[in-house]
Write a protein that holds these residues in place. Structure first.
Motif, mmCIF file in Angstrom:
data_model
loop_
_atom_site.group_PDB
_atom_site.id
_atom_site.type_symbol
_atom_site.label_atom_id
_atom_site.label_comp_id
_atom_site.label_asym_id
_atom_site.label_seq_id
_atom_site.Cartn_x
_atom_site.Cartn_y
_atom_site.Cartn_z
ATOM 1 N N ILE A 1 0.847 -1.232 -0.015
ATOM 2 C CA ILE A 1 0.135 0.242 0.082
ATOM 3 C C ILE A 1 0.964 1.271 -0.229
ATOM 4 N N SER A 2 1.864 1.288 0.726
ATOM 5 C CA SER A 2 2.718 2.302 0.872
ATOM 6 C C SER A 2 3.553 2.628 -0.374
ATOM 7 N N LEU A 3 4.044 1.651 -1.082
ATOM 8 C CA LEU A 3 4.631 1.771 -2.355
ATOM 9 C C LEU A 3 3.760 2.232 -3.448
ATOM 10 N N LEU A 4 2.467 1.741 -3.372
ATOM 11 C CA LEU A 4 1.720 2.363 -4.520
ATOM 12 C C LEU A 4 1.445 3.795 -4.434
ATOM 13 N N LEU A 5 1.255 4.249 -3.238
ATOM 14 C CA LEU A 5 1.101 5.617 -2.989
ATOM 15 C C LEU A 5 2.372 6.234 -3.358
ATOM 16 N N SER A 6 3.483 5.826 -2.736
ATOM 17 C CA SER A 6 4.882 6.645 -2.798
ATOM 18 C C SER A 6 5.379 6.853 -4.174
ATOM 19 N N THR A 7 5.143 5.692 -5.064
ATOM 20 C CA THR A 7 5.585 5.721 -6.580
ATOM 21 C C THR A 7 4.551 6.325 -7.575
ATOM 22 N N HIS A 8 3.747 6.840 -6.919
ATOM 23 C CA HIS A 8 2.612 7.509 -8.049
ATOM 24 C C HIS A 8 3.552 8.635 -8.850
ATOM 25 N N GLN A 9 4.121 9.453 -8.232
ATOM 26 C CA GLN A 9 4.808 10.229 -9.084
ATOM 27 C C GLN A 9 6.100 9.888 -10.174
ATOM 28 N N SER A 10 6.139 8.635 -9.701
ATOM 29 C CA SER A 10 6.929 7.980 -10.904
ATOM 30 C C SER A 10 6.051 7.575 -12.298
ATOM 31 N N TYR A 11 5.119 7.577 -11.851
ATOM 32 C CA TYR A 11 4.287 7.147 -13.099
ATOM 33 C C TYR A 11 3.683 8.473 -13.686
ATOM 34 N N ILE A 12 3.406 9.503 -13.299
ATOM 35 C CA ILE A 12 3.380 10.985 -13.943
ATOM 36 C C ILE A 12 4.607 11.231 -14.622
ATOM 37 N N LYS A 13 5.943 11.107 -13.996
ATOM 38 C CA LYS A 13 6.980 11.363 -14.715
ATOM 39 C C LYS A 13 7.154 10.628 -15.935
ATOM 40 N N ALA A 14 6.696 9.337 -15.722
ATOM 41 C CA ALA A 14 6.938 8.322 -17.093
ATOM 42 C C ALA A 14 5.995 9.022 -18.298
ATOM 43 N N LEU A 15 4.955 9.412 -17.913
ATOM 44 C CA LEU A 15 4.019 9.712 -18.713
ATOM 45 C C LEU A 15 4.541 10.950 -19.445
ATOM 46 N N ARG A 16 5.280 11.831 -18.900
ATOM 47 C CA ARG A 16 5.757 12.811 -19.568
ATOM 48 C C ARG A 16 7.144 12.881 -20.329
ATOM 49 N N ASP A 17 7.717 11.664 -20.060
ATOM 50 C CA ASP A 17 8.913 11.455 -20.602
ATOM 51 C C ASP A 17 9.047 10.598 -21.775
ATOM 52 N N ARG A 18 9.038 10.962 -23.016
ATOM 53 C CA ARG A 18 8.655 10.024 -24.118
ATOM 54 C C ARG A 18 10.121 9.044 -24.350
ATOM 55 N N THR A 19 11.100 9.266 -23.742
ATOM 56 C CA THR A 19 12.182 8.747 -23.693
ATOM 57 C C THR A 19 12.269 7.566 -22.942
ATOM 58 N N HIS A 20 11.234 7.402 -22.155
ATOM 59 C CA HIS A 20 11.237 6.149 -21.098
ATOM 60 C C HIS A 20 11.452 4.836 -21.828
ATOM 61 N N TYR A 21 12.220 3.812 -21.284
ATOM 62 C CA TYR A 21 12.427 2.696 -21.970
ATOM 63 C C TYR A 21 11.029 1.944 -22.218
ATOM 64 N N VAL A 22 10.162 2.094 -21.524
ATOM 65 C CA VAL A 22 8.849 1.250 -21.767
ATOM 66 C C VAL A 22 8.112 1.723 -23.139
ATOM 67 N N TRP A 23 8.162 3.156 -23.304
ATOM 68 C CA TRP A 23 7.653 3.724 -24.479
ATOM 69 C C TRP A 23 8.403 2.888 -25.977
ATOM 70 N N GLY A 24 9.617 2.966 -25.760
ATOM 71 C CA GLY A 24 10.626 2.587 -26.569
ATOM 72 C C GLY A 24 10.537 0.899 -26.977
ATOM 73 N N GLU A 25 10.250 0.308 -25.873
ATOM 74 C CA GLU A 25 9.554 -1.204 -26.139
ATOM 75 C C GLU A 25 8.476 -1.365 -26.868
ATOM 76 N N ILE A 26 7.485 -0.430 -26.566
ATOM 77 C CA ILE A 26 6.363 -0.589 -27.344
ATOM 78 C C ILE A 26 6.373 -0.337 -28.754
ATOM 79 N N THR A 27 7.189 0.733 -29.144
ATOM 80 C CA THR A 27 7.584 0.977 -30.512
ATOM 81 C C THR A 27 8.232 -0.025 -31.194
ATOM 82 N N ASP A 28 9.400 -0.889 -30.552
ATOM 83 C CA ASP A 28 10.032 -1.836 -31.112
ATOM 84 C C ASP A 28 8.956 -3.056 -31.400
#
Length: 493
Positions: free
Chosen positions: A58-85
């Motif tokens: 529960i604490s990690l789900l709350l504390s990592t929320h900003q990591s999700y927001i940051k990844a949405l704003r970063d089109r160089t994030h490796y997950v978006w690159g994986e999807i493109t590949d």
């Protein structure tokens, strides 16, 4: 024709592990396979072999929320690159995306990546959020069709449309744009005979080797929920009428999964599994008669269990039961139309303890009408009952729910909603009318801390182990694997 069905990333963008079989996409993949469409299921939540993700708490789900927001704003994030590949590797003609509200912004980015890969690739959205907000999606996102409600028959007709065998006007259950105008075809009737559907196409999963056997054991015995909880949008997809599969059909799927994936643990995903008491008793008898070497879990309501039923479920190797309690305040239970009483909650939880069942309690805080007295009543109840674990959610006004409209009416929700900040474990969720933001966050922090301490306490871990001892004696490797999860949570919290 080639189709790629995508479950967009969410927890993975937070650095958290969340490996599960996307059941809805599995159902769509099964009908596409019957239509001779070459299909793959791409669950973006599943990490690559090199990734080392944390086990959620529960604490990690709350504390990592900003990591999700940051990844949405970063089109160089490796997950978006994986999807493109993956798109360039598989070369799909159609991409279907399953979208819950919490994944809206993530799905929007996936659609943009698809159109960058190939402008004429057809993008189709389905799931809870598209069903209740098709107009906004078609105006804001690069989406060609929205499938509203139950999708199997609709997708089949869309394939016929793309192959030139039908016209768009006669396909029920879809929304689309014609020039600048959004068109909503009439709603599709629900499927009458669920047994006529093929089993979800688990064999079409990408990175199948990354899934534990239990991940393949998610299945549904029925669709629909007759209850009226104001925070839930299940009715938008399935309606309030419950449609059940034949017991022999359910048993057949269990056997197939066990044979193919060596699955021991099964999870019925039905909203309220024990709505039909006789149906559950019949399933229990079949599990015993067939001598199935399985354990299973389910979710239900406190007013749909009794002593005899729990005993039968236990004898049929029911391994755990989750119950939605939501609040310890009778006033709030009435306002959210949970239709249960405090006395019923206490009776049911005592029965679960009496029958030595590993049970889990769902609570939710932050309803718009909630007061400090209501929150204190919830804390009091959480201290009185003894589940194996608690799951805590912070109220989120999902579109398509009665409370969504009330939240807007109270002025707690703007017209320009940022869906990326919406999830049950978002620390930004404060939709309470009579409690200040600062005071609610103090309550939220206190209850979260209590839940984490309770769930990870040696007493709770020992209780869970003792309640599952029969399963662990039969499958010691499973015990070792499950025992590592709370230890990993302790390490990462």
């Amino acid at each position: 024709m080639k189709a790629l069905l995508i479950n967009p990333p969410f927890q993975r963008l937070k650095g958290l592990e969340d490996i599960y079989f996307p059941l809805g996409l599995g159902c769509i993949a099964a009908v596409l396979e019957k239509k001779a469409v070459q299909t793959n299921i791409y669950n973006v939540e599943v990490p690559s072999p090199e990734e080392h993700l944390k086990t959620p708490s529960i604490s990690l789900l709350l504390s990592t929320h900003q990591s999700y927001i940051k990844a949405l704003r970063d089109r160089t994030h490796y997950v978006w690159g994986e999807i493109t590949d993956v798109l360039h590797e598989w070369q799909p003609d159609i991409v279907g995306i399953s979208v819950m509200t919490a994944k809206y912004t993530s799905a929007k980015i996936v659609s943009e990546l698809v159109k960058e890969y190939r402008k004429d690739c057809v993008v189709i959205w389905g799931g809870p959020h598209p069903t209740v907000a098709p107009e906004d999606i078609l105006r804001e996102c690069q989406v060609d069709f929205v499938v509203r409600g139950e999708g199997e028959d609709t997708v089949c007709e869309l394939i016929d449309l793309l192959a030139g065998y039908t016209t768009v006007e006669i396909i029920d259950g879809i929304s689309y744009k014609r020039r600048e105008k959004v068109i909503h075809n009439r709603n599709r009737e629900l499927i009458k005979e669920l047994d006529e559907l093929s089993f979800p196409a688990r064999h079409l999963l990408w990175r199948q080797e990354a899934y534990p056997p239990a991940a393949f054991g998610h299945l549904e015995a029925a669709r629909g929920c007759p209850y009226r909880c104001t925070f839930c949008n299940t009715q938008a997809i399935w309606g309030r009428r419950v449609r059940k599969r034949a017991l022999k059909n359910v048993i057949k799927e269990i056997k197939e999964i066990q044979n193919l994936y060596k699955t021991i643990l099964f999870h019925f995903v039905d909203e309220s599994f024990t709505i039909d008491r006789n149906y559950v008793l019949g399933l229990c008898r079949k599990i015993r008669d067939e001598k199935l070497d399985i354990s299973w879990v389910c979710t239900t309501r406190v007013d749909r269990i009794d002593d005899d039923l729990l005993r039968e479920m236990k004898q049929a190797n029911c391994n755990a039961i989750s119950v939605g309690i939501e609040s310890g305040s009778q006033r709030m239970l009435k306002l959210i139309k949970k239709d249960i009483s405090i006395d019923k909650i206490k009776t049911a939880t005592n029965l679960l303890v009496k029958n030595n069942i590993d049970w889990h309690a769902y609570f939710m805080i932050g309803f718009p009408q909630e007061t400090e007295n209501d929150l204190q009543a919830t804390i009091k109840m959480m201290r009185e009952i003894t589940p194996s674990t608690f799951t805590l959610s912070i109220y989120t006004p999902y579109p398509g729910t009665e409370l969504f409209q009330l939240t807007k009416q109270y002025g707690l929700l703007s017209d320009n909603i940022d869906w990326s900040r919406f999830s049950h474990q978002s620390p930004e969720n404060v939709f309470v009318k009579s409690i200040s933001k600062e005071k609610f966050k103090l309550y939220s922090h206190y209850i979260t801390k209590f839940v984490n301490k309770y769930n990870n306490s040696p007493i709770s871990m020992l209780r869970r182990a003792l309640l599952r001892k029969e399963l662990y004696f039969k499958h010691p490797k499973l015990f070792i694997k499950l025992a590592m999860k709370p230890l990993r949570r302790l390490f990462h919290s």
